[in-house]
Design an enzyme around this catalytic site. Structure first.
Site, PDB file in Angstrom:
ATOM      1  N   CYS A 248      -2.176   3.896  -4.849  1.00  0.00           N
ATOM      2  CA  CYS A 248      -2.632   4.613  -6.031  1.00  0.00           C
ATOM      3  C   CYS A 248      -1.455   4.576  -6.991  1.00  0.00           C
ATOM      4  O   CYS A 248      -0.497   5.329  -6.839  1.00  0.00           O
ATOM      5  CB  CYS A 248      -3.022   6.057  -5.710  1.00  0.00           C
ATOM      6  SG  CYS A 248      -3.482   6.990  -7.187  1.00  0.00           S
TER       7      CYS A 248
ATOM      8  N   CYS B 255      -0.996   8.000  -9.073  1.00  0.00           N
ATOM      9  CA  CYS B 255      -0.650   9.279  -8.441  1.00  0.00           C
ATOM     10  C   CYS B 255      -0.702   9.148  -6.926  1.00  0.00           C
ATOM     11  O   CYS B 255       0.151   8.496  -6.346  1.00  0.00           O
ATOM     12  CB  CYS B 255      -1.538  10.412  -8.946  1.00  0.00           C
ATOM     13  SG  CYS B 255      -3.293  10.011  -9.036  1.00  0.00           S
ATOM     14  N   SER B 256      -1.698   9.743  -6.300  1.00  0.00           N
ATOM     15  CA  SER B 256      -1.699   9.801  -4.837  1.00  0.00           C
ATOM     16  C   SER B 256      -3.111   9.846  -4.280  1.00  0.00           C
ATOM     17  O   SER B 256      -3.336  10.420  -3.222  1.00  0.00           O
ATOM     18  CB  SER B 256      -0.927  11.035  -4.389  1.00  0.00           C
ATOM     19  OG  SER B 256      -1.479  12.184  -5.018  1.00  0.00           O
ATOM     20  N   CYS B 257      -4.085   9.275  -5.009  1.00  0.00           N
ATOM     21  CA  CYS B 257      -5.463   9.288  -4.540  1.00  0.00           C
ATOM     22  C   CYS B 257      -5.541   8.615  -3.181  1.00  0.00           C
ATOM     23  O   CYS B 257      -4.982   7.528  -2.980  1.00  0.00           O
ATOM     24  CB  CYS B 257      -6.380   8.578  -5.541  1.00  0.00           C
ATOM     25  SG  CYS B 257      -6.419   9.418  -7.133  1.00  0.00           S
TER      26      CYS B 257
END
Lengths: 123, 216
Positions: B114, B117-119
């Site tokens: 991702c 971000c951090s999906c």
């Protein structure tokens, strides 16, 4: 649209979160068990976003993270950014009052006088 | 320091096992949590239950899905066609975002990132590892995936295409790693033990029955 030409020239500017394709150093692959503080921030975020509350969506969350200053984004930890974004969203959505948060923060700092040390004395 | 009518040294007799909060963001967590509880927005119980619920979400759920897909071709077809409804067959709730499942083969290796971000497919893999959220992984994976894979000790032959999937706020990915050779006749349960978290992100291959890594 009126801003079209401007939009075109700005399109090359990256958001602070837009890291794809940039160069980077070796990846630190240490495993990390989230601390209780981190887990609580995570849990609060999930509760705020999930039904039945659904106070904000992941897009609003992302917008809030993206509007952090580059200095803060660079110098902060993952859940530090989350809790900071959550504060902004709670104020924006009228869930909590900015003044109430400041007052509560002062009270919390005072509970940990030895730890709040230099940081706590500034405010 | 004497107190309670006895005399001992706290510094040597009591060792706190949890570090006291000392940073501003840690104080902010306490402040927001207490205000939310005071105002009745959430209860302390709900927060504690949610913390515990997330502690219980681990890559074991993902491993179950993969082992089932390895042993049931129809299930795998459904999984590749519709991730959300197919994991629901196993009692796994995956809602709010679309779950896209992809399969690694001898010709094609997928890995997930991702960049923004951090999906991450949290309902089936739990909370993402730190490295998944790191700036280096997010920046480099779309630029030099093979170099990143090499850092993870994963060598993909040049004859195999490496495809990087960039998650979004709406789409999460799950990788079906290649089923290791020599696993014919193994139970679903035994197969699941070969499926590591990293193999479902695509930064590694599944384990071999002898504990080694499957050739990519």
């Amino acid at each position: 649209m009126a801003g079209d030409s401007k939009t075109t020239t700005q399109a090359v500017e990256r958001a602070i979160t837009d890291l794809g394709g940039l160069k980077g150093g070796p990846i630190d692959r240490h495993e990390h068990e989230p601390t209780l503080t981190e887990r609580r921030i995570d849990a609060m975020m999930m509760l705020m976003r999930a039904k039945p509350r659904a106070f904000w969506g992941s897009d609003e969350n992302r917008r809030t993270i993206e509007s952090l200053t580059p200095e803060f984004y660079e110098g902060s930890g993952y859940y530090e950014r989350w809790v900071t974004a959550m504060r902004s969203l709670m104020i924006e959505k009228g869930i909590l009052d900015s003044g109430d948060i400041d007052a509560k923060l002062a009270e919390v700092r005072a509970r940990f006088p030895s730890n709040a040390g230099a940081d706590g004395d500034k405010s | 320091m004497p107190h309670d009518g006895h005399d001992h040294d706290h510094a040597t007799t009591f060792q706190p096992d949890i570090k006291e909060p000392s940073e501003e963001w840690e104080f902010l967590e306490i402040a927001l949590r207490e205000l939310l509880i005071d105002k009745g927005v959430v209860s302390a119980r709900e927060i504690a239950d949610t913390v515990e619920a997330w502690e219980n979400k681990t890559p074991e759920a993902g491993a179950q899905i993969i082992a089932k897909a390895w042993t049931d071709a129809d299930f795998k077809s459904r999984l590749l066609a519709n991730g959300n409804s197919t994991v629901a067959e196993l009692g796994i709730v995956f809602e709010g975002t679309q779950l896209v499942v992809v399969e690694n083969t001898a010709d094609l290796h997928h890995m997930v990132v991702c960049t923004l971000c951090s999906c991450y497919p949290r309902p089936i893999l739990g909370m993402p590892p730190l490295w998944y959220k790191s700036k280096s992984y997010r920046a480099r994976t779309v630029r030099e995936p093979r170099a990143v894979l090499a850092e993870f000790g994963t060598d993909i032959p040049t004859s195999t295409e490496v495809r990087v999937l960039d998650s979004t706020a709406d789409i999460r990915y799950l990788v079906i790693p290649r089923r290791p050779d020599g696993t014919d006749g193994m139970s679903v349960e035994a197969l699941a033990a070969l499926v590591t978290r990293d193999s479902m992100i695509g930064t590694a291959t599944a384990l071999q029955p002898d504990g080694g890594r499957t050739a990519a």
